[in-house]
Scaffold this active site. Structure first.
Site, PDB file in Angstrom:
ATOM      1  N   TRP A  73     146.616  39.655  25.251  1.00  0.00           N
ATOM      2  CA  TRP A  73     146.888  40.863  24.487  1.00  0.00           C
ATOM      3  C   TRP A  73     145.473  40.986  23.667  1.00  0.00           C
ATOM      4  CZ3 TRP A  73     149.987  36.658  23.857  1.00  0.00           C
ATOM      5  CH2 TRP A  73     150.361  36.221  22.804  1.00  0.00           C
ATOM      6  N   ASP A  74     145.735  41.107  22.279  1.00  0.00           N
ATOM      7  CA  ASP A  74     144.490  41.429  21.556  1.00  0.00           C
ATOM      8  C   ASP A  74     143.315  40.684  21.920  1.00  0.00           C
ATOM      9  OD1 ASP A  74     146.653  42.788  20.073  1.00  0.00           O
ATOM     10  OD2 ASP A  74     146.332  41.377  18.199  1.00  0.00           O
ATOM     11  N   ALA A 144     144.691  37.584  15.645  1.00  0.00           N
ATOM     12  CA  ALA A 144     143.479  38.514  16.182  1.00  0.00           C
ATOM     13  C   ALA A 144     142.488  38.008  15.191  1.00  0.00           C
ATOM     14  CB  ALA A 144     143.508  39.649  16.330  1.00  0.00           C
ATOM     15  N   ARG A 225     145.371  40.239   7.845  1.00  0.00           N
ATOM     16  CA  ARG A 225     145.017  39.912   9.138  1.00  0.00           C
ATOM     17  C   ARG A 225     144.042  40.499   9.760  1.00  0.00           C
ATOM     18  NH1 ARG A 225     150.318  41.786  10.332  1.00  0.00           N
ATOM     19  NH2 ARG A 225     150.525  43.639  11.695  1.00  0.00           N
ATOM     20  N   ASP A 226     143.260  40.012  10.935  1.00  0.00           N
ATOM     21  CA  ASP A 226     142.638  41.032  11.941  1.00  0.00           C
ATOM     22  C   ASP A 226     141.395  40.900  11.418  1.00  0.00           C
ATOM     23  OD1 ASP A 226     144.927  41.067  13.348  1.00  0.00           O
ATOM     24  OD2 ASP A 226     144.941  43.216  13.103  1.00  0.00           O
ATOM     25  N   GLU A 312     146.164  48.396  12.061  1.00  0.00           N
ATOM     26  CA  GLU A 312     145.781  47.047  12.680  1.00  0.00           C
ATOM     27  C   GLU A 312     144.597  47.032  13.391  1.00  0.00           C
ATOM     28  OE1 GLU A 312     149.385  44.766  14.120  1.00  0.00           O
ATOM     29  OE2 GLU A 312     149.215  46.314  15.489  1.00  0.00           O
TER      30      GLU A 312
END
Length: 445
Positions: A73-74, A144, A225-226, A312
């Site tokens: 995915w990501d 991610a 995150r990210d 996100e």
């Protein structure tokens, strides 16, 4: 209309913290200013799906599985220090969150591992394997991030989710990094000689909500995150962007008119009390002098208080001397009383810090079609304006994403993509965007 916060923020210092890898100095806070802008409920009310922002329907069942044996995915490409897609000895590299394909779609985030792929042409990808040696990364699993190539060194940034060694699954999120060496020959690419992983950013509770603060509220989410590396071409300064939530406890956050928009809009559209649980923001920290041991936390670029719970995978693309800030969000992450599609959203400014306005008036850049509302997600815009995302759920016949987990495993697997979606080519023109064409899966350049 996006309005700047009127209340001046004050500088604070975050004390050094003992972390699992030893004693590490966490970032001090910058002198605050008027850099944070609001994505408002009034902005969101202008969302309208049209031919310029809506994807064609994808038949997920016909997509190729790029990672045999795994869901993916990501996804993010290896970039050079200046923000271009990197090429090392003729190879390009992408990274993706992954899990074995016998794991139910709703459980993949619980065991996510970063794997990498390499390609000569940026179109056809070969699975290389896990990015990090087993047991070396922080967290119970890794979410991610981004990766930057500097010479033959790779600086990998990722989300360390949960505390390593804990028996129960937990959701604390910290931003981590490790530096390794890229090695390539005619057969492909590998990574070796990783140094010790380090935690470089943790939420402070002032600008960015801690997991403890999130637990004290009812409803809402938690995110830190990210991490995404970015170098400002105008001054050479380097930064890490990330997703967060506005600091503090939800019940203690007073409502402000600028969260809704204009006085006239607010008068016609009262804000439900339950909207307070939405407090997503886009954070930024300066990597002072390019030194990952000296990181200065800055106030958020954008806040979505009373608007949206999750912004996100934020990232910036510079075009025509303008800064385009992109982020992704879900249908079910909007605050009570407003709605928006599963989509990629964006803002534009003449500077990296401050002054952002929503693209296309509302912020919406890419949306899934109404007849297939969950078909793709987690979009990321490359410098060439190719948008990479993954195939999520398709052909649900009106079922919401929350209902999928109640279906049989056979139903879930047959309706989940778990692979790269077709790449989307967009154009940018001032404060407007347009979907130009759809490219094959996996095209990044």
């Amino acid at each position: 209309m996006i309005r700047k916060n009127k209340k001046a923020l004050t500088a604070i210092a975050l004390a050094t913290s003992i972390i699992a890898s030893g004693i590490a100095a966490l970032p001090a806070f910058a002198q605050a200013g008027d850099q944070t802008v609001n994505w408002t409920r009034e902005d969101v009310s202008k969302i309208e799906l049209n031919q310029d922002n809506t994807l064609p329907t994808i038949d997920i069942s016909k997509l190729d599985k790029l990672a045999p044996g795994y869901h993916m995915w990501d996804t993010w490409p290896l970039m050079d220090r200046d923000g271009n897609i990197a090429s090392y000895k003729g190879w390009k590299v992408i990274f993706a969150l992954s899990a074995p394909n016998d794991v139910l779609p709703g459980k993949v985030h619980d065991i996510a591992t970063i794997r990498y792929f390499y390609s000569k042409n940026g179109k056809d990808w070969t699975l290389g394997g896990e990015l990090f040696p087993k047991g070396t990364a922080f967290g119970q699993r890794q979410w991610a991030g981004s990766a930057m190539l500097d010479g033959d060194q790779i600086h990998a940034f990722y989300t360390a989710t949960g505390r390593e060694g804990q028996a129960q699954l937990t959701y604390e999120q910290r931003i981590a990094t490790a530096t390794g060496k890229i090695v390539a020959d005619s057969n492909g690419v590998r990574f070796e000689n990783w140094d010790k992983h380090r935690i470089i950013l943790e939420p402070d509770g002032k600008y960015y909500q801690t997991v403890e603060q999130a637990k004290q509220g009812e409803g809402g989410g938690y995110a830190f995150r990210d991490p995404m590396w970015f170098k400002d071409p105008k001054n050479g300064k380097e930064y890490i962007l990330f997703e967060g939530n506005s600091g503090g406890i939800v019940s203690e956050r007073p409502f402000k008119q600028e969260y809704a928009g204009s006085a006239g809009y607010l008068q016609q559209h009262p804000v439900p009390a339950g909207a307070a649980h939405a407090n997503g923001n886009i954070g930024i920290a300066e990597v002072v002098g390019g030194d990952l041991n000296n990181i200065k936390m800055l106030p958020p670029l954008v806040e979505a208080n009373y608007v949206n719970e999750e912004l996100e995978r934020p990232h910036v693309v510079v075009k025509d001397k303008k800064y385009y800030l992109f982020t992704d969000s879900h249908i079910n992450k909007y605050a009570e009383g407003i709605t928006g599609p599963e989509g990629m959203y964006g803002f534009v400014s003449d500077t990296l810090i401050g002054g952002y306005k929503p693209l296309n008036g509302s912020g919406l850049v890419i949306a899934n079609p109404a007849d297939n509302p969950y078909q793709a997600y987690s979009w990321l815009v490359t410098p060439e304006l190719n948008v990479v995302g993954f195939a999520q759920f398709g052909d649900l016949n009106g079922m919401t994403v929350g209902e999928i987990g109640n279906q049989s495993p056979e139903f879930q697997f047959s309706h989940f993509g778990g692979t790269l979606a077709p790449t989307v080519k967009i154009s940018l023109n001032g404060d407007t965007t347009k979907i130009e064409k759809i490219l094959p899966q996996g095209w990044i350049k």
